[in-house]
Design a protein around this motif. Structure first.
Motif, PDB file in Angstrom:
ATOM      1  N   VAL A 105      -6.117 -22.468   6.042  1.00  0.00           N
ATOM      2  CA  VAL A 105      -7.338 -22.227   5.281  1.00  0.00           C
ATOM      3  C   VAL A 105      -7.226 -20.878   4.575  1.00  0.00           C
ATOM      4  O   VAL A 105      -7.380 -19.825   5.188  1.00  0.00           O
ATOM      5  CB  VAL A 105      -8.575 -22.282   6.193  1.00  0.00           C
ATOM      6  N   ASN A 106      -6.968 -20.940   3.282  1.00  0.00           N
ATOM      7  CA  ASN A 106      -6.657 -19.755   2.493  1.00  0.00           C
ATOM      8  C   ASN A 106      -7.880 -19.114   1.853  1.00  0.00           C
ATOM      9  O   ASN A 106      -7.754 -18.120   1.138  1.00  0.00           O
ATOM     10  CB  ASN A 106      -5.663 -20.131   1.380  1.00  0.00           C
ATOM     11  N   THR A 126      -7.459 -17.309   7.132  1.00  0.00           N
ATOM     12  CA  THR A 126      -7.365 -15.893   6.785  1.00  0.00           C
ATOM     13  C   THR A 126      -8.615 -15.175   7.292  1.00  0.00           C
ATOM     14  O   THR A 126      -9.654 -15.793   7.536  1.00  0.00           O
ATOM     15  CB  THR A 126      -7.261 -15.708   5.269  1.00  0.00           C
ATOM     16  N   PRO A 127      -8.551 -13.849   7.444  1.00  0.00           N
ATOM     17  CA  PRO A 127      -9.716 -13.103   7.947  1.00  0.00           C
ATOM     18  C   PRO A 127     -10.954 -13.248   7.072  1.00  0.00           C
ATOM     19  O   PRO A 127     -12.079 -13.110   7.560  1.00  0.00           O
ATOM     20  CB  PRO A 127      -9.219 -11.653   7.964  1.00  0.00           C
ATOM     21  N   PHE A 168     -20.450 -19.060   8.101  1.00  0.00           N
ATOM     22  CA  PHE A 168     -19.918 -18.242   9.190  1.00  0.00           C
ATOM     23  C   PHE A 168     -18.458 -17.945   8.912  1.00  0.00           C
ATOM     24  O   PHE A 168     -17.770 -18.684   8.215  1.00  0.00           O
ATOM     25  CB  PHE A 168     -20.114 -18.908  10.559  1.00  0.00           C
ATOM     26  N   GLY A 169     -17.996 -16.831   9.446  1.00  0.00           N
ATOM     27  CA  GLY A 169     -16.657 -16.353   9.146  1.00  0.00           C
ATOM     28  C   GLY A 169     -15.596 -16.877  10.092  1.00  0.00           C
ATOM     29  O   GLY A 169     -15.871 -17.632  11.040  1.00  0.00           O
ATOM     30  N   ALA A 170     -14.374 -16.445   9.843  1.00  0.00           N
ATOM     31  CA  ALA A 170     -13.234 -16.917  10.621  1.00  0.00           C
ATOM     32  C   ALA A 170     -13.342 -16.512  12.085  1.00  0.00           C
ATOM     33  O   ALA A 170     -12.967 -17.279  12.978  1.00  0.00           O
ATOM     34  CB  ALA A 170     -11.936 -16.380  10.011  1.00  0.00           C
ATOM     35  N   ASP A 184      -3.306 -13.054   8.502  1.00  0.00           N
ATOM     36  CA  ASP A 184      -3.390 -12.373   7.217  1.00  0.00           C
ATOM     37  C   ASP A 184      -2.939 -13.294   6.096  1.00  0.00           C
ATOM     38  O   ASP A 184      -2.052 -14.136   6.273  1.00  0.00           O
ATOM     39  CB  ASP A 184      -2.541 -11.111   7.217  1.00  0.00           C
ATOM     40  N   ARG A 185      -3.537 -13.111   4.927  1.00  0.00           N
ATOM     41  CA  ARG A 185      -3.302 -14.017   3.802  1.00  0.00           C
ATOM     42  C   ARG A 185      -1.809 -14.194   3.503  1.00  0.00           C
ATOM     43  O   ARG A 185      -1.330 -15.310   3.312  1.00  0.00           O
ATOM     44  CB  ARG A 185      -4.035 -13.487   2.556  1.00  0.00           C
ATOM     45  N   GLU A 186      -1.072 -13.075   3.450  1.00  0.00           N
ATOM     46  CA  GLU A 186       0.338 -13.175   3.084  1.00  0.00           C
ATOM     47  C   GLU A 186       1.177 -13.848   4.167  1.00  0.00           C
ATOM     48  O   GLU A 186       2.295 -14.296   3.911  1.00  0.00           O
ATOM     49  CB  GLU A 186       0.901 -11.793   2.762  1.00  0.00           C
ATOM     50  N   GLU A 187       0.643 -13.933   5.368  1.00  0.00           N
ATOM     51  CA  GLU A 187       1.375 -14.555   6.471  1.00  0.00           C
ATOM     52  C   GLU A 187       0.933 -15.990   6.743  1.00  0.00           C
ATOM     53  O   GLU A 187       1.501 -16.659   7.613  1.00  0.00           O
ATOM     54  CB  GLU A 187       1.191 -13.725   7.753  1.00  0.00           C
ATOM     55  N   LEU A 188      -0.070 -16.469   5.993  1.00  0.00           N
ATOM     56  CA  LEU A 188      -0.646 -17.781   6.305  1.00  0.00           C
ATOM     57  C   LEU A 188       0.366 -18.910   6.139  1.00  0.00           C
ATOM     58  O   LEU A 188       0.568 -19.715   7.060  1.00  0.00           O
ATOM     59  CB  LEU A 188      -1.869 -18.029   5.419  1.00  0.00           C
ATOM     60  N   ALA A 189       0.998 -18.988   4.982  1.00  0.00           N
ATOM     61  CA  ALA A 189       1.966 -20.068   4.742  1.00  0.00           C
ATOM     62  C   ALA A 189       3.153 -19.985   5.696  1.00  0.00           C
ATOM     63  O   ALA A 189       3.544 -21.010   6.290  1.00  0.00           O
ATOM     64  CB  ALA A 189       2.427 -20.055   3.288  1.00  0.00           C
TER      65      ALA A 189
END
Length: 261
Positions: A105-106, A126-127, A168-170, A184-189
């Motif tokens: 979930v990006n 992502t956060p 609501f958040g992550a 973290d976004r850059e680590e999601l994939a």
């Protein structure tokens, strides 16, 4: 197979399915739903070992597309019923895929987007990802997703999320058990791929049998819940609140709920 609203890439035995309407924040249309159903059902018959579901751009899926809302008031009861049955088939086909599914979930995953993200076996976010079953805010009944959500979080929390329609958040999603990891976004994939590859070390037959067993244990309840949800969905689309909610949303004003009067 060519698709207009999704991308399907294979790095066998991992398949990545990407919602591909970034200009609309990957909002869902009937065409997207149909394409996803086709891919899920085709995937079930392939040697695929794991599926990653994600979105292009800054959003995972922002819910139903505005173009769908604009035509919804003019649909017949039969067309409304067909819409509901298509959504049910979409969620069930994802839930019953015989291979592990991972949602990456990006960004925002709202309404139907939350349903897609959380019906997967694993959900990474992502956060800054946001979730919410916002249907009641515009006169909808979150009927179909309620069957799966109740299994996941229990009746009390399900009522909170569905009746308030709040975002609501992550972090809260993780506390509720709807998100497995916050990444973290850059680590999601990379994290989604690493998780998929770790699952590939397990017996495909054992994982498939385990998923089938879990689905079977829930099937009697889930089948009954979906039948009731289809009726609730169809009934709600004939209501005055449904028509007012759509009109208010399209006109960018607060709804006036005449049913309260």
């Amino acid at each position: 197979m060519n698709h207009k609203t999704i991308l399907v890439t294979d790095d066998l035995p991992i398949r990545t399915i990407t919602l591909n309407r970034p200009e609309r924040r990957n909002a869902m249309t009937r065409e997207m739903q149909t394409e996803l159903i086709g891919v899920f059902e085709e995937t079930a018959a392939t040697p695929c070992g794991a599926v990653i579901l994600t979105g292009v751009g800054d959003a995972f899926c922002s819910g139903l597309d505005l173009s769908e809302l604009q035509t919804m008031r003019d649909r017949t009861p039969a067309e409304h019923r067909a819409d509901a049955e298509r959504v049910a088939r979409l969620l069930v086909s994802l839930y019953e895929l015989p291979v592990p599914t991972i949602a990456a979930v990006n960004g925002p995953a709202i309404a139907g987007g939350t349903g897609l993200a959380t019906v997967c076996d694993f959900t990474l976010a992502t956060p800054t990802a946001k979730f919410g079953f916002t249907e009641v805010r515009i006169g909808f009944v979150p009927a179909l997703v309620s069957a799966f959500l109740s299994l996941q979080v229990g009746d009390k929390r399900c009522r909170d999320l569905l009746l308030t329609g709040r975002l609501f958040g992550a972090t809260e999603a993780q506390q509720l058990g709807l998100v497995n990891e916050i990444v973290d976004r850059e680590e999601l994939a990379p994290r989604a791929e690493a998780m998929a590859r770790s699952l590939l070390a397990n017996s495909p037959q054992s994982m498939s049998a385990t998923k089938r067993l879990l689905a079977t244990q829930n099937r009697a309840w889930l089948d009954a819940a979906i039948v009731a949800a289809l009726e609730a969905n169809a009934d709600s689309r004939e209501s005055s609140d449904f028509r007012e909610g759509i009109a208010a949303f399209l006109e960018k004003r607060k709804p006036i709920w005449k049913s309260r009067c």
